[in-house]
Design an enzyme around this catalytic site. Structure first.
Site, PDB file in Angstrom:
ATOM      1  N   LYS A   1       5.779   0.852  -5.972  1.00 61.11           N
ATOM      2  CA  LYS A   1       4.511   0.462  -5.361  1.00 61.11           C
ATOM      3  C   LYS A   1       4.741  -0.303  -4.057  1.00 61.11           C
ATOM      4  CE  LYS A   1       2.189   0.273  -9.837  1.00 61.11           C
ATOM      5  NZ  LYS A   1       1.981   1.680  -9.813  1.00 61.11           N
ATOM      6  N   CYS A   2       5.617   0.235  -3.242  1.00 63.52           N
ATOM      7  CA  CYS A   2       6.024  -0.411  -2.001  1.00 63.52           C
ATOM      8  C   CYS A   2       5.617   0.466  -0.819  1.00 63.52           C
ATOM      9  CB  CYS A   2       7.552  -0.599  -2.027  1.00 63.52           C
ATOM     10  SG  CYS A   2       8.291  -1.249  -0.524  1.00 63.52           S
ATOM     11  N   GLY A   3       5.430  -0.135   0.331  1.00 60.48           N
ATOM     12  CA  GLY A   3       5.134   0.643   1.532  1.00 60.48           C
ATOM     13  C   GLY A   3       6.250   1.613   1.876  1.00 60.48           C
TER      14      GLY A   3
ATOM     15  N   THR B   1       8.020   3.218  -0.468  1.00 62.27           N
ATOM     16  CA  THR B   1       8.191   4.141  -1.587  1.00 62.27           C
ATOM     17  C   THR B   1       8.285   5.603  -1.149  1.00 62.27           C
ATOM     18  OG1 THR B   1       7.137   2.594  -3.112  1.00 62.27           O
ATOM     19  CG2 THR B   1       7.220   4.894  -3.810  1.00 62.27           C
TER      20      THR B   1
END
Length: 158
Positions: free
Chosen positions: A34-36, A38
């Site tokens: 859930k990371c930018g 990803t």
């Protein structure tokens, strides 16, 4: 002590000796769902598919130390990677990459290739470490370094 001296639990819960990857070029990455960054899974998988037959292995280590961006358990992480990015490179159980209880592999990686300005801590998800065929950590990449930009360095080591 080198990379091949470590063991890590894979995403299915089995201990995996990194000695099993001896003679391969490794790209070790702390990942999150859930990371930018990803979407880099797509580039990592493309890099893996392009070079795996020549000796590249990408090792994904989920980590929840940055903004709680890897909240799921190993089964959820495995399903996410499979369904969204068709990840086929080896994935491992969640680890810590910073602090006293950081995984020993990550302590070693940071000792070998420190960060900028002498600050060795991993700053965010998708920090990448390139390891040559002898197990030496040769380069560290920032989260902003896309997998495609690493391809030239990988190819040189293969």
């Amino acid at each position: 002590m080198g990379v091949y001296d470590f063991t890590a639990r894979n995403i299915d819960g089995t201990d995996q000796s990194l000695a099993d990857y001896q003679g391969k070029v490794l790209l070790v990455v702390n990942v999150a769902s859930k990371c930018g960054f990803t979407p880099q899974y797509k580039g990592l998988e493309a890099l893996y598919r392009q070079y795996k037959d020549k000796g590249l292995v990408i090792l994904g280590f989920p980590c929840d130390q940055f903004g709680h961006q890897e909240p799921g358990d190993e089964n959820e992480i495995k399903n996410f990677c499979s369904l969204n990015y068709d990840v086929s490179f080896p994935m491992f159980a969640k680890v810590k990459v910073n602090g006293d209880d950081a995984h020993p592999l990550y302590k070693h990686l940071k000792d070998e290739q420190g960060g900028v300005l002498g600050w060795d801590a991993i700053k965010w998800n998708f920090t990448k470490f390139l390891v040559d065929k002898s197990g030496k950590v040769v380069k560290r990449y920032a989260p902003t370094d896309k997998p495609e930009s690493i391809a030239k360095d990988v190819a040189e080591l293969l």
